[in-house]
Enzyme design. Structure first.
Site, short mmCIF file in Angstrom:
data_model
loop_
_atom_site.label_atom_id
_atom_site.label_comp_id
_atom_site.label_asym_id
_atom_site.label_seq_id
_atom_site.Cartn_x
_atom_site.Cartn_y
_atom_site.Cartn_z
N ARG A 165 1.38 -0.22 -14.54
CA ARG A 165 2.30 -0.67 -13.49
C ARG A 165 2.56 -2.16 -13.57
O ARG A 165 3.65 -2.63 -13.26
CB ARG A 165 1.75 -0.30 -12.11
CG ARG A 165 2.72 -0.73 -11.03
CD ARG A 165 2.61 0.02 -9.75
NE ARG A 165 3.71 -0.36 -8.86
CZ ARG A 165 4.89 0.21 -8.83
NH1 ARG A 165 5.15 1.22 -9.64
NH2 ARG A 165 5.84 -0.20 -8.01
N ASP B 57 -1.44 3.74 -9.90
CA ASP B 57 -2.08 4.71 -9.02
C ASP B 57 -1.08 5.76 -8.55
O ASP B 57 0.09 5.48 -8.30
CB ASP B 57 -2.64 4.01 -7.78
CG ASP B 57 -3.90 3.23 -8.09
OD1 ASP B 57 -4.65 3.67 -8.96
OD2 ASP B 57 -4.13 2.19 -7.45
#
EC number: 2.5.1.7
Length: 436
Positions: free
Chosen positions: A97, A121
């Site tokens: 990310r 996540d």
């Protein structure tokens, strides 16, 4: 895949030092792309998310020198923009990310960036609209390649402008700041995130020659400059790890000192734990958490039971709600945990219910915890870590439980916590890593 085997019921004592802040490290490492000169960064945590980000920069041509543990020098004087457009690079970005924060510095300095949907996540929808809209306002063009599932972003020199962000996104703010520092004219960012890690990014950029004012507020003014130069920077201690250690000490501690926490940058965290009845004693820049055989949740002044909810800084960080929820399971009283920002982050509570916790999951955002007041101990069991913060919360729960627990998918915990089993074992925990 690896697992932790945890023998519960061990009391912990001693001192522990928090690692460097993961979220800050990911931002300032990307900022090194804004200059061809060396940038030295200290206190970088040795965790998988940060290490993967460093390797990604190396692969695009950034020279990385490891001066000492946690001490790196980055020099982006020979960036390979052809590699940035390759399928290999984009495939790696989908697993990390933090790769989204390459957009701002690349479009600012090189006029070109490409991005695929980044990983991270699995905690619900994490949109990139704030990043894209802000960078578009600076003059960048976005073309979507539907076949590759990739955005191709390009621009000449960006132009400063006024913008009101639709949400105070931390990574979105960081990306827009990094894009703005080399833009022509003045950029004003209203509703900017103002977390300490954003402040740290701004301070580093100013040392590199940027002109940013309004730091620590939600209204930033950035006067563009022609180029940036090298600088040195030290990453703050990780406030999320500090909060995790406070929760751990309340649950299983026999007196634990948390050293060098940068107390003034913890914001509301110590106060929030105190609302659960946890004593957090300050000694200079250290914290001491005494043994808690009993702690009682506050109520509001009108007598209604406590609600803890996340909010943009200086509100409570959403990354600590999982830990606070676990701590509440052994408090006296009832608390509502309201996770406003991510709709899947509370789904790990079923594992705590299996361990004997009294929790009502009202909906994807709210859970009511009825504390056991240590009258009923959690039971050890088998569980899987769904994300970084739920993983550490489950680890704390397992350390407090009767019996032995096994947590699978601990690679999620490794993404955010440096060598956690060895550091906790040094305090008296019994945690073993096993390969599956």
């Amino acid at each position: 895949m690896a697992s932790f085997i945890i023998e519960g019921g061990r009391r912990l004592t001693g001192e522990i030092v928090p690692q460097g802040a993961k979220n800050e490290a990911l931002q300032v490492i990307c900022a090194t792309l804004l200059t061809s000169e060396p940038v030295r960064i200290k206190n970088i945590p040795d965790i998988s998310d940060v290490n993967n980000q460093i390797r990604l920069l190396e692969d695009v041509g950034v020279k990385v020198t490891r001066n000492a543990p946690g001490d790196f020098t980055f020099q982006a004087d020979e960036v390979n923009m052809e590699y940035v457009q390759s399928d290999e690079f984009l495939a790696r970005c989908t697993k990390l990310r933090g790769s989204v924060m390459l957009i701002g510095p690349m479009i600012a300095r090189f006029g070109r960036a490409m991005v695929a949907k980044p990983g991270g996540d699995k905690i619900g929808r994490r949109r990139l609209d704030t990043h894209f809209l802000g960078i578009q306002k600076l003059g960048a063009k976005f073309d979507y390649d539907i076949r590759r599932g990739v955005y191709d972003i390009h621009a000449g020199r960006l132009c400063g402008t006024y913008m009101l962000l639709d949400e105070a996104s931390v990574t979105g703010t960081a990306n827009i700041i990094m894009a703005s520092v080399l833009a022509m004219g003045t950029t004003t960012i209203y509703n900017a995130a103002c977390e300490p890690y954003i402040q740290q990014l701004c301070h580093l950029l100013n040392r590199m020659g940027a002109n940013i004012s309004g730091i620590a507020s939600n209204l930033l003014t950035i006067v563009g400059v022609d180029s940036l130069h090298g600088a040195a920077h030290t990453v703050l201690p990780d406030m999320i790890e500090v909060g995790s250690f406070i929760g751990m000490a309340a649950m299983v501690g026999d007196g634990i000192s948390i050293k060098n926490v940068s107390y003034d940058n913890l914001g509301i965290i110590p106060y929030t734990f105190s609302r659960l009845g946890v004593q957090v004693l300050r000694h200079g820049d250290d914290l001491f958490i005494p043994r808690h055989d009993h702690y009682e949740i506050d109520s509001f002044l009108d007598g209604s039971f406590m609600t803890l909810s996340d909010a943009p800084w200086p509100g409570l960080t959403p990354d600590l709600l999982s830990v606070l929820l676990v701590v509440a399971t052994q408090a006296k009283g009832t608390v509502l945990i309201h996770q406003k920002m991510f709709e899947s982050r509370l789904f790990f509570v079923d594992k705590l219910i299996d361990m004997g916790a009294q929790i009502i999951l009202c909906d994807p955002h709210r859970a009511v915890v009825v504390g056991h007041d240590h009258q009923i101990r959690l039971r050890g069991g088998r569980m899987t870590s769904p994300d970084i913060r739920a993983g550490i919360a489950l680890l704390i729960a397992a350390m407090s439980a009767d019996g032995t627990s096994r947590i699978s998918n601990i690679e999620q915990i490794d993404r955010g916590y440096e060598n956690i089993e060895s550091r906790l074992t040094a305090l008296g925990a019994c945690i073993k890593r096993v390969e599956e």
